[in-house]
Design a protein around this motif. Structure first.
Motif, PDB file in Angstrom:
ATOM      1  N   ALA A 283      -0.139 -18.494 -84.537  1.00 34.18           N
ATOM      2  CA  ALA A 283      -1.214 -18.813 -84.330  1.00 34.18           C
ATOM      3  C   ALA A 283      -1.104 -19.968 -83.122  1.00 34.18           C
ATOM      4  CB  ALA A 283      -1.098 -19.421 -86.282  1.00 34.18           C
ATOM      5  N   ALA A 284       0.117 -20.418 -83.154  1.00 39.61           N
ATOM      6  CA  ALA A 284      -0.083 -21.239 -82.359  1.00 39.61           C
ATOM      7  C   ALA A 284      -0.374 -20.239 -80.051  1.00 39.61           C
ATOM      8  CB  ALA A 284       1.131 -21.362 -81.770  1.00 39.61           C
ATOM      9  N   SER A 285       0.038 -19.421 -80.589  1.00 36.13           N
ATOM     10  CA  SER A 285      -0.539 -18.617 -79.096  1.00 36.13           C
ATOM     11  C   SER A 285      -2.046 -17.834 -79.237  1.00 36.13           C
ATOM     12  CB  SER A 285       0.300 -17.270 -78.714  1.00 36.13           C
ATOM     13  OG  SER A 285       0.974 -17.124 -78.804  1.00 36.13           O
ATOM     14  N   LEU A 286      -2.394 -17.713 -80.647  1.00 38.57           N
ATOM     15  CA  LEU A 286      -3.803 -16.804 -80.958  1.00 38.57           C
ATOM     16  C   LEU A 286      -4.884 -18.678 -80.181  1.00 38.57           C
ATOM     17  CD1 LEU A 286      -5.117 -14.252 -81.350  1.00 38.57           C
ATOM     18  CD2 LEU A 286      -5.125 -14.908 -83.601  1.00 38.57           C
ATOM     19  N   THR A 287      -4.422 -20.115 -80.877  1.00 35.12           N
ATOM     20  CA  THR A 287      -4.853 -21.268 -80.673  1.00 35.12           C
ATOM     21  C   THR A 287      -5.383 -21.280 -79.152  1.00 35.12           C
ATOM     22  OG1 THR A 287      -4.883 -21.897 -82.653  1.00 35.12           O
ATOM     23  CG2 THR A 287      -5.267 -23.273 -81.229  1.00 35.12           C
ATOM     24  N   HIS A 288      -4.054 -20.913 -78.852  1.00 39.95           N
ATOM     25  CA  HIS A 288      -4.155 -21.378 -77.276  1.00 39.95           C
ATOM     26  C   HIS A 288      -5.047 -19.524 -76.377  1.00 39.95           C
ATOM     27  CE1 HIS A 288      -2.429 -21.470 -72.695  1.00 39.95           C
ATOM     28  NE2 HIS A 288      -1.886 -22.599 -73.190  1.00 39.95           N
TER      29      HIS A 288
ATOM     30  N   LEU B   2      -9.148 -27.330 -82.493  1.00 37.49           N
ATOM     31  CA  LEU B   2      -8.066 -28.214 -83.286  1.00 37.49           C
ATOM     32  C   LEU B   2      -8.751 -27.792 -84.686  1.00 37.49           C
ATOM     33  CD1 LEU B   2      -8.490 -32.251 -81.919  1.00 37.49           C
ATOM     34  CD2 LEU B   2      -6.320 -29.994 -81.827  1.00 37.49           C
ATOM     35  N   ALA B   3     -10.245 -27.178 -84.692  1.00 37.56           N
ATOM     36  CA  ALA B   3     -10.818 -27.140 -86.078  1.00 37.56           C
ATOM     37  C   ALA B   3     -10.526 -26.012 -86.327  1.00 37.56           C
ATOM     38  CB  ALA B   3     -12.547 -26.461 -85.765  1.00 37.56           C
ATOM     39  N   PHE B   4     -10.412 -24.234 -85.147  1.00 38.93           N
ATOM     40  CA  PHE B   4      -9.465 -23.386 -84.974  1.00 38.93           C
ATOM     41  C   PHE B   4      -7.820 -23.223 -85.482  1.00 38.93           C
ATOM     42  CE2 PHE B   4      -7.335 -19.595 -83.920  1.00 38.93           C
ATOM     43  CZ  PHE B   4      -8.226 -18.674 -84.444  1.00 38.93           C
ATOM     44  N   ARG B   5      -7.168 -24.015 -85.076  1.00 37.52           N
ATOM     45  CA  ARG B   5      -5.627 -24.146 -85.550  1.00 37.52           C
ATOM     46  C   ARG B   5      -5.558 -24.867 -87.657  1.00 37.52           C
ATOM     47  NH1 ARG B   5      -1.137 -25.206 -82.790  1.00 37.52           N
ATOM     48  NH2 ARG B   5       0.684 -25.105 -84.128  1.00 37.52           N
TER      49      ARG B   5
END
Length: 210
Positions: free
Chosen positions: A148-153, A172-175
């Motif tokens: 999820a962290a990689s995808l947010t980036h 931030l909303a997506f994460r």
């Protein structure tokens, strides 16, 4: 436990020196061309395979995306990160098609790069790309906070046309949404899958997370 082995492919010697300093906790090999990178990758893939390949896109000779394509042919499960100044949406989509785990746009801070590398190395499961078109992206991802962290980036870079404040708010909303899906929907079970869809229109970006 020995440090993770990383192959970095970048034709700029200064970038290679910076990576050596920033990623000093890892066993780093630097190649200054696509040809050299492929040779080093192939020579080590059976006895001591690399845990991560970091590849620039703008390389002399063989283009970076072609390098990644050939690496995928040799070792389909290989973790790959793009580190490039070329963060155009079409490059991001091309990276998705080659199952690039993360796409980091230069310049990047040392802490951000260290975090991105750590997240990739901790993520043991891969992303399944269902669609990677300019206006429609659909992925199946494992319920993993590292993924999820990689995808947010990745999606933060995909929203490059937004101003910084809006892009930060959307990220931030997506994460928060994807973390809720992992924690409450999948109950932290990384074997569960989350479907992430993104539609890009002229005046809107719409996400759906199932």
């Amino acid at each position: 436990m020995p440090p993770a082995r990383i192959l970095a492919i970048d034709d700029d010697p200064l970038i290679g020196m910076s990576l050596a300093a920033i990623l000093s906790a890892y066993d780093l090999t630097v190649a200054e061309s696509g040809e050299d990178g492929l040779a080093r990758f192939e020579a080590s893939r059976f006895d001591m395979p690399f845990d991560l390949v970091i590849c620039d896109l703008m390389l002399p000779g063989i283009d970076g995306m072609e390098v990644i394509h050939r690496i995928r042919a040799l070792r389909p499960e290989q973790r790959v990160m793009v580190l490039s100044a070329d963060g155009r949406p079409e490059r991001l989509i091309g990276g998705l098609r080659e199952k690039v785990v993360d796409f980091v746009v230069k310049p990047v801070g040392s802490t951000d790069l260290q975090t991105a590398v750590a997240n990739i190395l901790e993520a043991s499961l891969s992303i399944e790309v269902l669609s990677a078109a300019p206006h429609w992206i659909e992925l199946l991802i494992p319920a993993s906070f590292q993924v999820a962290a990689s995808l947010t980036h990745f999606f933060a870079n995909f929203q490059s046309e937004l101003d910084d404040a809006t892009r930060t708010s959307v990220s931030l909303a997506f994460r928060e949404l994807i973390n809720n899906a992992i924690e409450h929907g999948a109950r932290g079970d990384a074997s569960q899958k989350i479907r992430v869809s993104c539609a890009r229109m002229r005046r809107a970006i719409i996400y759906r997370i199932d």
